[in-house]
Design a protein around this motif. Structure first.
Motif, PDB file in Angstrom:
ATOM      1  N   TYR A  73       0.811  -1.278  -0.011  1.00  0.00           N
ATOM      2  CA  TYR A  73       0.080  -0.007   0.050  1.00  0.00           C
ATOM      3  C   TYR A  73       1.050   1.227   0.025  1.00  0.00           C
ATOM      4  O   TYR A  73       0.596   2.279   0.692  1.00  0.00           O
ATOM      5  N   GLY A  74       2.032   1.274  -0.769  1.00  0.00           N
ATOM      6  CA  GLY A  74       2.901   2.392  -0.946  1.00  0.00           C
ATOM      7  C   GLY A  74       3.784   2.567   0.097  1.00  0.00           C
ATOM      8  O   GLY A  74       4.592   3.521   0.166  1.00  0.00           O
ATOM      9  N   GLU A  75       3.837   1.339   1.083  1.00  0.00           N
ATOM     10  CA  GLU A  75       4.747   1.793   2.278  1.00  0.00           C
ATOM     11  C   GLU A  75       6.239   1.138   2.254  1.00  0.00           C
ATOM     12  O   GLU A  75       6.970   1.393   2.898  1.00  0.00           O
ATOM     13  N   SER A  76       6.288   0.239   1.068  1.00  0.00           N
ATOM     14  CA  SER A  76       7.701  -0.336   0.994  1.00  0.00           C
ATOM     15  C   SER A  76       8.766   0.925   0.515  1.00  0.00           C
ATOM     16  O   SER A  76       8.340   1.592  -0.302  1.00  0.00           O
ATOM     17  N   GLU A  77       9.965   0.330   0.811  1.00  0.00           N
ATOM     18  CA  GLU A  77      11.068   1.321   0.400  1.00  0.00           C
ATOM     19  C   GLU A  77      11.207   1.332  -1.107  1.00  0.00           C
ATOM     20  O   GLU A  77      11.428   2.333  -1.959  1.00  0.00           O
ATOM     21  N   LEU A  78      10.775   0.101  -1.925  1.00  0.00           N
ATOM     22  CA  LEU A  78      10.814   0.036  -3.178  1.00  0.00           C
ATOM     23  C   LEU A  78       9.790   1.175  -3.839  1.00  0.00           C
ATOM     24  O   LEU A  78      10.129   2.077  -4.714  1.00  0.00           O
ATOM     25  N   ALA A  79       8.667   1.292  -3.242  1.00  0.00           N
ATOM     26  CA  ALA A  79       7.592   2.313  -3.748  1.00  0.00           C
ATOM     27  C   ALA A  79       7.820   3.656  -3.204  1.00  0.00           C
ATOM     28  O   ALA A  79       8.063   4.589  -4.040  1.00  0.00           O
ATOM     29  N   LYS A  80       8.260   4.066  -2.112  1.00  0.00           N
ATOM     30  CA  LYS A  80       8.578   5.252  -1.491  1.00  0.00           C
ATOM     31  C   LYS A  80       9.702   5.831  -1.912  1.00  0.00           C
ATOM     32  O   LYS A  80       9.962   7.255  -2.365  1.00  0.00           O
ATOM     33  N   THR A  81      10.970   5.242  -2.070  1.00  0.00           N
ATOM     34  CA  THR A  81      12.283   5.560  -2.562  1.00  0.00           C
ATOM     35  C   THR A  81      12.191   5.827  -4.141  1.00  0.00           C
ATOM     36  O   THR A  81      12.475   6.662  -4.678  1.00  0.00           O
ATOM     37  N   TYR A  82      11.586   4.576  -4.635  1.00  0.00           N
ATOM     38  CA  TYR A  82      12.182   4.230  -6.193  1.00  0.00           C
ATOM     39  C   TYR A  82      10.835   4.472  -7.148  1.00  0.00           C
ATOM     40  O   TYR A  82      10.982   3.865  -8.286  1.00  0.00           O
ATOM     41  N   ASN A  83       9.716   4.584  -6.431  1.00  0.00           N
ATOM     42  CA  ASN A  83       8.307   4.946  -7.249  1.00  0.00           C
ATOM     43  C   ASN A  83       7.956   3.401  -8.082  1.00  0.00           C
ATOM     44  O   ASN A  83       7.535   3.340  -8.980  1.00  0.00           O
ATOM     45  N   ASN A  84       8.615   2.245  -7.521  1.00  0.00           N
ATOM     46  CA  ASN A  84       8.356   0.926  -8.113  1.00  0.00           C
ATOM     47  C   ASN A  84       7.234   0.461  -7.355  1.00  0.00           C
ATOM     48  O   ASN A  84       7.526  -0.217  -6.329  1.00  0.00           O
ATOM     49  N   TYR A  85       6.048   0.371  -7.765  1.00  0.00           N
ATOM     50  CA  TYR A  85       4.783  -0.012  -7.261  1.00  0.00           C
ATOM     51  C   TYR A  85       4.445  -1.635  -7.511  1.00  0.00           C
ATOM     52  O   TYR A  85       3.500  -2.161  -6.792  1.00  0.00           O
ATOM     53  N   PHE A  86       5.209  -2.110  -8.579  1.00  0.00           N
ATOM     54  CA  PHE A  86       4.839  -3.406  -8.896  1.00  0.00           C
ATOM     55  C   PHE A  86       5.863  -4.397  -8.752  1.00  0.00           C
ATOM     56  O   PHE A  86       5.878  -5.654  -9.174  1.00  0.00           O
ATOM     57  N   GLY A  87       6.852  -4.039  -8.046  1.00  0.00           N
ATOM     58  CA  GLY A  87       8.113  -5.144  -7.800  1.00  0.00           C
ATOM     59  C   GLY A  87       8.487  -5.594  -9.057  1.00  0.00           C
ATOM     60  O   GLY A  87       9.219  -6.499  -9.321  1.00  0.00           O
ATOM     61  N   ILE A  88       8.611  -4.588 -10.059  1.00  0.00           N
ATOM     62  CA  ILE A  88       9.208  -5.072 -11.462  1.00  0.00           C
ATOM     63  C   ILE A  88      10.826  -4.783 -11.064  1.00  0.00           C
ATOM     64  O   ILE A  88      11.369  -4.351 -10.718  1.00  0.00           O
ATOM     65  N   LYS A  89      11.324  -6.112 -11.862  1.00  0.00           N
ATOM     66  CA  LYS A  89      12.459  -6.393 -11.805  1.00  0.00           C
ATOM     67  C   LYS A  89      13.645  -5.752 -12.584  1.00  0.00           C
ATOM     68  O   LYS A  89      12.986  -5.415 -13.694  1.00  0.00           O
ATOM     69  N   GLY A  90      14.782  -5.534 -12.451  1.00  0.00           N
ATOM     70  CA  GLY A  90      15.535  -4.867 -13.573  1.00  0.00           C
ATOM     71  C   GLY A  90      16.929  -4.690 -13.194  1.00  0.00           C
ATOM     72  O   GLY A  90      17.357  -5.232 -11.957  1.00  0.00           O
ATOM     73  N   SER A  91      17.718  -4.405 -14.138  1.00  0.00           N
ATOM     74  CA  SER A  91      19.359  -4.378 -13.613  1.00  0.00           C
ATOM     75  C   SER A  91      19.809  -3.021 -14.683  1.00  0.00           C
ATOM     76  O   SER A  91      19.187  -2.813 -15.382  1.00  0.00           O
ATOM     77  N   GLY A  92      21.055  -2.758 -14.379  1.00  0.00           N
ATOM     78  CA  GLY A  92      21.396  -1.486 -14.877  1.00  0.00           C
ATOM     79  C   GLY A  92      21.384  -0.226 -14.499  1.00  0.00           C
ATOM     80  O   GLY A  92      21.076  -0.206 -13.489  1.00  0.00           O
ATOM     81  N   GLU A  93      21.458   0.771 -15.287  1.00  0.00           N
ATOM     82  CA  GLU A  93      21.475   2.259 -14.981  1.00  0.00           C
ATOM     83  C   GLU A  93      20.429   2.608 -13.959  1.00  0.00           C
ATOM     84  O   GLU A  93      20.482   3.339 -12.985  1.00  0.00           O
ATOM     85  N   HIS A  94      19.169   2.137 -14.370  1.00  0.00           N
ATOM     86  CA  HIS A  94      17.939   2.719 -13.767  1.00  0.00           C
ATOM     87  C   HIS A  94      17.406   1.553 -12.984  1.00  0.00           C
ATOM     88  O   HIS A  94      16.082   1.071 -13.098  1.00  0.00           O
ATOM     89  N   SER A  95      18.228   1.222 -12.084  1.00  0.00           N
ATOM     90  CA  SER A  95      17.769  -0.092 -11.007  1.00  0.00           C
ATOM     91  C   SER A  95      18.534   0.016  -9.901  1.00  0.00           C
ATOM     92  O   SER A  95      19.517   0.678  -9.612  1.00  0.00           O
ATOM     93  N   VAL A  96      17.968  -0.696  -8.904  1.00  0.00           N
ATOM     94  CA  VAL A  96      18.636  -0.626  -7.472  1.00  0.00           C
ATOM     95  C   VAL A  96      18.627  -2.154  -6.896  1.00  0.00           C
ATOM     96  O   VAL A  96      17.503  -2.781  -7.348  1.00  0.00           O
ATOM     97  N   VAL A  97      19.270  -2.706  -6.059  1.00  0.00           N
ATOM     98  CA  VAL A  97      19.334  -3.963  -5.480  1.00  0.00           C
ATOM     99  C   VAL A  97      18.971  -3.725  -4.077  1.00  0.00           C
ATOM    100  O   VAL A  97      19.453  -3.159  -3.304  1.00  0.00           O
ATOM    101  N   LEU A  98      17.977  -4.540  -3.894  1.00  0.00           N
ATOM    102  CA  LEU A  98      17.189  -4.476  -2.539  1.00  0.00           C
ATOM    103  C   LEU A  98      16.981  -5.945  -1.998  1.00  0.00           C
ATOM    104  O   LEU A  98      16.711  -6.910  -3.057  1.00  0.00           O
ATOM    105  N   PRO A  99      16.792  -6.016  -0.693  1.00  0.00           N
ATOM    106  CA  PRO A  99      16.354  -7.528  -0.213  1.00  0.00           C
ATOM    107  C   PRO A  99      14.930  -7.727  -0.469  1.00  0.00           C
ATOM    108  O   PRO A  99      14.414  -6.620  -0.686  1.00  0.00           O
ATOM    109  N   THR A 100      14.739  -8.782  -0.845  1.00  0.00           N
ATOM    110  CA  THR A 100      13.323  -9.306  -1.118  1.00  0.00           C
ATOM    111  C   THR A 100      13.086 -10.695  -0.688  1.00  0.00           C
ATOM    112  O   THR A 100      14.052 -11.256  -0.397  1.00  0.00           O
ATOM    113  N   LYS A 101      11.836 -11.039  -0.567  1.00  0.00           N
ATOM    114  CA  LYS A 101      11.294 -12.600  -0.175  1.00  0.00           C
ATOM    115  C   LYS A 101      10.991 -13.045  -1.595  1.00  0.00           C
ATOM    116  O   LYS A 101      10.110 -12.784  -2.280  1.00  0.00           O
ATOM    117  N   GLU A 102      11.455 -14.420  -1.808  1.00  0.00           N
ATOM    118  CA  GLU A 102      10.987 -15.060  -2.753  1.00  0.00           C
ATOM    119  C   GLU A 102      10.724 -16.637  -2.083  1.00  0.00           C
ATOM    120  O   GLU A 102      11.204 -17.008  -1.342  1.00  0.00           O
TER     121      GLU A 102
END
Length: 184
Positions: A73-102
């Motif tokens: 609900y917008g409270e994750s670090e990924l959403a708050k800091t990086y505007n990623n609301y769908f957990g979309i994976k990525g690599s390269g210049e416009h990405s960040v490495v974060l801990p997650t649960k799989e």
């Protein structure tokens, strides 16, 4: 000037005004700072979910449920800091490495993974729509005609590692009556 020419000029003027209005109209881009509760999240992001769903022929309630679940609900670090609301994976210049649960071998595990970063919530929502609408692995999701079929198609297509993902989305939809946004 003849009536015929005047009419043609008026038509051209009307077309010009419509094009200019379309180009300068404000586009809905929610302000995450206004979100203080789950209900605020839903009210804030529902118009954007509906716009994306309309553009990519998706089901708004599922889009909104995914944003809610993936971003807590917008409270994750990924959403708050990086505007990623769908957990979309990525690599390269416009990405960040974060801990997650799989879920790996039927066990929840903590891992670090790369995620896309966005300049705004709007960019995140539209990237999600584009991903679902164009990636071959989501063909079964695109073929879904009900929220149930859409939600249940996401896990087998590889969107989540949680086999209960569809169920979680449907529970979220029911808990907040998100199907009220399904206008089709």
């Amino acid at each position: 000037m003849s009536a015929k020419k005047r009419k043609r000029h008026l038509v051209y003027l009307f077309i010009f005004i419509v094009i200019v209005f379309y180009m300068i109209r404000p586009r809905y881009n929610p302000d995450p700072a206004l979100v203080g509760s789950k209900e605020d999240f839903i009210e804030t992001y529902a118009p954007l979910a509906m716009e994306v769903a309309d553009r990519y022929d998706l089901i708004p309630s599922v889009v909104l449920a995914q944003a809610a679940v993936e971003s807590n609900y917008g409270e994750s670090e990924l959403a708050k800091t990086y505007n990623n609301y769908f957990g979309i994976k990525g690599s390269g210049e416009h990405s960040v490495v974060l801990p997650t649960k799989e879920i790996i071998d039927e066990k929840e595990q903590s891992v670090s993974d790369g995620f896309r970063t966005y300049d705004s919530p709007r960019e995140s929502f539209f990237d999600y729509g584009k991903l679902i609408a164009s990636a071959p692995r989501y063909a079964s999701v695109r073929e879904a005609t009900t929220k149930e079929a859409y939600a249940e198609a996401l896990y087998p297509a590889g969107y989540s590692t949680n086999p209960r993902y569809g169920e979680i989305l449907l529970q979220t939809i029911a808990a907040h009556q998100l199907d009220r946004y399904d206008t089709k």
